[in-house]
Design a protein around this motif. Structure first.
Motif, mmCIF file in Angstrom:
data_model
loop_
_atom_site.group_PDB
_atom_site.id
_atom_site.type_symbol
_atom_site.label_atom_id
_atom_site.label_comp_id
_atom_site.label_asym_id
_atom_site.label_seq_id
_atom_site.Cartn_x
_atom_site.Cartn_y
_atom_site.Cartn_z
ATOM 1 N N LEU A 1 -7.237 -1.736 -11.015
ATOM 2 C CA LEU A 1 -6.795 -0.538 -10.807
ATOM 3 C C LEU A 1 -7.455 0.690 -10.930
ATOM 4 O O LEU A 1 -7.905 0.981 -12.208
ATOM 5 N N LEU A 2 -7.983 1.272 -10.080
ATOM 6 C CA LEU A 2 -8.721 2.570 -10.234
ATOM 7 C C LEU A 2 -7.906 3.886 -10.085
ATOM 8 O O LEU A 2 -7.587 4.330 -8.973
ATOM 9 N N GLY A 3 -7.166 4.090 -11.260
ATOM 10 C CA GLY A 3 -6.380 5.217 -11.279
ATOM 11 C C GLY A 3 -4.925 5.101 -10.326
ATOM 12 O O GLY A 3 -4.386 6.085 -10.064
ATOM 13 N N THR B 1 -1.402 -12.307 -13.383
ATOM 14 C CA THR B 1 -2.405 -11.392 -12.805
ATOM 15 C C THR B 1 -3.130 -10.836 -14.015
ATOM 16 O O THR B 1 -2.366 -10.132 -14.695
ATOM 17 N N PHE B 2 -4.297 -10.859 -14.031
ATOM 18 C CA PHE B 2 -5.171 -10.004 -14.955
ATOM 19 C C PHE B 2 -5.559 -9.001 -14.402
ATOM 20 O O PHE B 2 -6.137 -8.721 -13.392
ATOM 21 N N VAL B 3 -5.063 -7.733 -15.113
ATOM 22 C CA VAL B 3 -5.077 -6.417 -14.811
ATOM 23 C C VAL B 3 -6.189 -5.527 -15.458
ATOM 24 O O VAL B 3 -6.191 -5.496 -16.881
ATOM 25 N N ILE B 4 -6.952 -5.105 -14.811
ATOM 26 C CA ILE B 4 -8.177 -3.943 -15.246
ATOM 27 C C ILE B 4 -7.579 -2.714 -14.705
ATOM 28 O O ILE B 4 -7.539 -2.437 -13.583
ATOM 29 N N TYR B 5 -7.394 -1.820 -15.797
ATOM 30 C CA TYR B 5 -6.899 -0.335 -15.331
ATOM 31 C C TYR B 5 -7.911 0.467 -15.699
ATOM 32 O O TYR B 5 -8.444 0.633 -17.005
ATOM 33 N N GLN B 6 -8.525 1.207 -14.802
ATOM 34 C CA GLN B 6 -9.496 2.360 -15.153
ATOM 35 C C GLN B 6 -9.051 3.651 -14.554
ATOM 36 O O GLN B 6 -8.821 3.857 -13.400
ATOM 37 N N ILE C 1 -9.774 -11.975 -6.093
ATOM 38 C CA ILE C 1 -9.962 -10.542 -6.754
ATOM 39 C C ILE C 1 -9.542 -9.468 -5.935
ATOM 40 O O ILE C 1 -9.762 -9.578 -4.743
ATOM 41 N N GLY C 2 -8.975 -8.650 -6.454
ATOM 42 C CA GLY C 2 -8.403 -7.276 -5.511
ATOM 43 C C GLY C 2 -8.658 -6.034 -6.378
ATOM 44 O O GLY C 2 -8.540 -6.168 -7.472
ATOM 45 N N ALA C 3 -8.662 -4.923 -5.631
ATOM 46 C CA ALA C 3 -8.937 -3.544 -6.203
ATOM 47 C C ALA C 3 -7.987 -2.640 -5.298
ATOM 48 O O ALA C 3 -7.852 -2.627 -4.012
ATOM 49 N N ILE C 4 -7.482 -1.663 -6.233
ATOM 50 C CA ILE C 4 -6.623 -0.691 -5.481
ATOM 51 C C ILE C 4 -7.123 0.671 -6.025
ATOM 52 O O ILE C 4 -7.343 0.722 -7.301
ATOM 53 N N ALA C 5 -7.209 1.354 -5.190
ATOM 54 C CA ALA C 5 -7.727 2.991 -5.559
ATOM 55 C C ALA C 5 -6.335 3.896 -5.481
ATOM 56 O O ALA C 5 -5.583 3.656 -4.711
ATOM 57 N N GLY C 6 -6.444 4.774 -6.556
ATOM 58 C CA GLY C 6 -5.315 5.692 -6.557
ATOM 59 C C GLY C 6 -5.448 6.709 -5.981
ATOM 60 O O GLY C 6 -6.296 7.170 -5.092
ATOM 61 N N SER D 1 -15.058 -10.103 -2.585
ATOM 62 C CA SER D 1 -13.646 -9.862 -2.218
ATOM 63 C C SER D 1 -13.622 -8.807 -1.078
ATOM 64 O O SER D 1 -14.501 -7.778 -1.120
ATOM 65 N N ASN D 2 -12.824 -8.929 -0.354
ATOM 66 C CA ASN D 2 -12.333 -7.778 0.655
ATOM 67 C C ASN D 2 -10.988 -7.339 0.349
ATOM 68 O O ASN D 2 -10.314 -6.680 1.393
ATOM 69 N N ASN D 3 -10.382 -7.846 -0.710
ATOM 70 C CA ASN D 3 -9.167 -7.485 -0.946
ATOM 71 C C ASN D 3 -9.138 -6.018 -1.525
ATOM 72 O O ASN D 3 -8.831 -5.682 -2.723
ATOM 73 N N LEU D 4 -9.246 -4.625 -0.766
ATOM 74 C CA LEU D 4 -9.331 -3.418 -1.098
ATOM 75 C C LEU D 4 -8.049 -2.606 -0.354
ATOM 76 O O LEU D 4 -7.752 -2.801 0.866
ATOM 77 N N ASP D 5 -7.406 -1.772 -1.078
ATOM 78 C CA ASP D 5 -6.596 -1.074 -0.518
ATOM 79 C C ASP D 5 -6.173 0.485 -1.285
ATOM 80 O O ASP D 5 -6.471 0.435 -2.647
ATOM 81 N N CYS D 6 -6.320 1.406 -0.546
ATOM 82 C CA CYS D 6 -5.847 2.760 -1.144
ATOM 83 C C CYS D 6 -4.595 3.109 -0.948
ATOM 84 O O CYS D 6 -4.060 4.345 -1.411
#
Length: 685
Positions: free
Chosen positions: A517-519, A532-537, A307-312, A332-337
């Protein structure tokens, strides 16, 4: 210091101050039109007349220097009659169209006319008429209203550094013009509207829209770049109608860039106002519960490392800490901005902030720009650099790609990082300039940090800063200039992958099964793996939403209270001006609601609880202001300063007016892009 008596009040002012400044120090309000605190003195409107003892006639206080023992009178019959005479002359040719003028209600001429205007006119001749000028898609002109105060000319020449305005002819035939009719080529042109004391220069997008007393005013922070410009959002009902700067001498003085001022019409276009879920390859509207359940079902059985997350780039700190806490709960530690792939050493805050501080630019006596074009990345900071350059004795060197004129003289040292090695070896003359400076300043931009050898470049820049004396106990001349408003806050929160976790590149290449995807709209959806299953917020139907399997509608910066950290590390708060459209919600509330559905309830229920959590993660979020500090630790960032590559520095901004989801949705910014960046050349007939 000079002692001056103003209407019986004795004040002390610095030698060289004007009489007007002495009057203000005594608490006396002096009317003025041409005088502006941040511009040179013109002395051509004569509205600021005062009487000075032993002077033969009233004098213009803005351009008259004080002298020790001077006695000034600001409210005598002579002064009142002189000001009334000046007002009568100003109104001779003014059209007096206040009912249809966009400046009505906040017009200096209108305000002063109440105090010094007459109820009749002795002028019977026809008023003069002046043809309107074309200044571009942002500034509207009605030049018949112009009182020739020349504020606009002085701002364009002195602050913006684009001397494209001037006066032609003399006397009654004098006109303010661009000489050759074309759009003003400045990213700060909207400030002309603020400094114009009459309705000659007004906002084109705001023309005939509202009166100032109709608008609700809310303090906020501009997120179109990382400067952290203090702004005030003016809204009527559910709609933002204009954005103006707030004065903050430590950040933006009283200026703001055009993108932050005029992109607000993007708030109501291409908006996401309800959740969507993709079924059989097609997006369908859904309820919040259905969207949350759909995500929760997809997460079942998925390990945390998948699981991963990217901040806009526009995210507030509250939403990022909520997303980080949610990802941590999911394992999850898969975080990136860093959507642009920039590399930083986050072990110490001084490795990724603008340590001199924006106001510290005025204290520097030499500057080296590396891989940055401040005019496009931070126009307000660029204006501050120009202000220091105008003061004199400020040599500037540039290592980077050739781009638009920086608006000040600079020595191009080359476009390759090998120039750094030459500076370190002393083979390039500018190294001596930096060494001889008492307070040298080095600014490294994102073009230098989005390369494969970014770590080596950063280490080399730090070594150079130490070598030339930019790292002292009372001066920290090592600076990183960001252009993404959310970047410094994300780095402060640790929103970067830990050792062994995946960065943006790793998540894009199929390294995760579920991606939040956070923005995040700047990554290029084509790079995301097909499985990849993508959640866009987010708040706009931009690139990230086009690739999403579930869309969660969020709020823009004007529609929520949020915390932002600018490029110098200054923590600032923005307040909610309007409500999000439809079913859209504040981002941290969305994450808090989903955490309960997925069985990992986040431990806060209100904005104050989130902010307490911010302070727990990093104490800087509880700190007010920005204390100045020097370089205490001289150990540099991780990286081999000798491993610099040979590829030239590129540019991170190719179209200043189209850099994020809001500006890309803005018709005004699209028109600016067409006029300034992609002009259509008319074929000769």
């Amino acid at each position: 210091m000079a002692r001056v008596t103003v209407d019986g009040i004795q004040v002390e002012v610095a030698n060289g101050s004007s009489v007007l400044q002495a009057c203000e120090a005594a608490g006396k309000e002096i009317p003025r039109f041409c005088y502006h605190e941040r511009l040179s003195i013109a002395g051509n409107c004569r509205m600021c007349l005062v009487e000075i003892e032993k002077a033969p006639k009233p004098v213009a206080s803005c351009g008259y220097p004080v002298a020790d023992g001077m006695v000034v009178k600001t409210d005598t019959e002579v002064v009142r009659r002189a000001r009334r005479a000046v007002m009568e002359f100003l109104l001779i040719n003014h059209p007096l169209d206040c009912p249809i003028c966009d400046q009505g209600g906040e017009c200096d001429l209108q305000d002063q006319a109440y105090s010094y205007g007459a109820d009749h006119s002795r002028y019977a001749e026809n008023k003069r008429a002046v043809q309107d000028k074309y200044l571009g898609p942002l500034v509207k002109t009605v030049m018949t209203r112009c009182i020739q105060c020349t504020r606009c000319i002085r701002f364009a020449s002195e602050v913006a550094g684009v001397p494209e305005l001037g006066a032609t002819s003399r006397g009654e035939n004098m006109e303010i013009t661009t000489y050759v009719e074309k759009a003003l080529t400045s990213e700060l042109s909207g400030n002309l509207i603020d400094i114009c004391p009459v309705g000659a220069l007004t906002s084109k997008p705001y023309a005939f829209v509202a009166r100032p007393w109709e608008l609700k005013k809310t303090d906020s922070i501009d997120v179109m770049d990382a400067t952290g410009v203090n702004i005030r959002i003016h809204a009527r009902g559910p709609e933002v109608l204009r954005i103006l700067p707030r004065t903050n001498d430590e950040v933006n003085e009283e200026w703001m860039a055009d993108k932050g001022r005029f992109s607000f019409d993007g708030f109501k276009r291409r908006r996401l106002d309800r959740p969507w879920v993709r079924v059989h390859g097609k997006l369908h509207p859904a309820s919040w519960q259905d969207a949350f359940v759909s995500i929760a079902r997809r997460l079942e059985g998925v390990k945390g490392e998948r699981i991963g997350a990217i901040a806009g780039d526009l995210c507030d700190a509250e939403s990022m800490v909520a997303l980080k806490d949610l990802m941590t709960a999911l394992g999850s530690n898969n975080l990136d901005c860093r959507q642009d792939g920039a590399q930083y050493d986050v072990s110490r805050r001084e490795f990724y902030t603008f340590n001199t501080g924006i106001v510290g630019i005025e204290e520097a006596d030499a500057l080296l720009l590396i891989g940055t074009n401040p005019r496009l990345e931070a126009p307000v900071i660029n204006a501050r650099i120009r202000k220091r350059w105008l003061a004199g004795n400020f040599p500037i060197g540039v290592i980077g790609a050739a781009g638009p004129d920086l608006t000040y003289d600079a020595t191009m040292l080359g476009d390759r990082p090998s120039v750094l090695a030459g500076l370190l070896d002393g083979a390039i003359e500018f190294a001596e300039v930096l060494k001889n400076a008492k307070r040298p300043m080095i600014v490294v931009g994102q073009a230098a940090l989005t390369r494969d050898d970014a770590g080596a470049v950063l280490a080399a820049v730090w070594t150079l800063a130490e070598q030339v004396g930019a790292l002292k106990a009372d001066w920290h001349g090592f600076n990183v200039l960001h252009h993404a408003a959310a970047r410094v806050a994300a780095l402060d929160l640790g929103f970067v992958p830990k050792s062994g976790s995946r960065s943006v590149a790793g998540m894009m290449s199929g390294g995760v099964e579920v991606l939040w995807l956070l923005g995040a709209d700047e990554i290029g959806p084509a790079r995301i793996g097909p499985d990849t299953f993508v959640i866009y917020q987010g708040h706009h139907g931009d690139a990230g939403a086009a690739r999403a399997d579930v869309i969660l509608p969020g709020a823009t910066y004007a529609e929520k209270s949020g915390t932002y950290v600018n490029t110098e590390g200054r923590v600032q708060r923005a307040f909610q001006a309007i409500f999000p459209p439809g079913e859209a919600r504040e981002d941290w509330r969305i994450l808090r609601a989903f955490s309960e559905v997925v069985g990992h309830k986040l431990p806060y229920d209100d904005i104050e609880g989130v902010r307490r959590r911010l302070a727990e993660v990093n104490p800087v979020f509880a700190r007010q202001g920005l204390p100045r500090f020097g370089a205490v630790q001289l150990a540099g960032p991780a990286g081999d300063a000798t491993a610099i590559g040979s590829a030239p520095f590129g540019s991170v901004i190719h179209d200043y007016y189209q850099t994020n989801a809001i500006s890309r949705a803005s018709p005004t910014m699209a028109e600016c892009s067409r006029v300034y960046v992609h002009p259509v050349v008319q074929a000769a007939e």
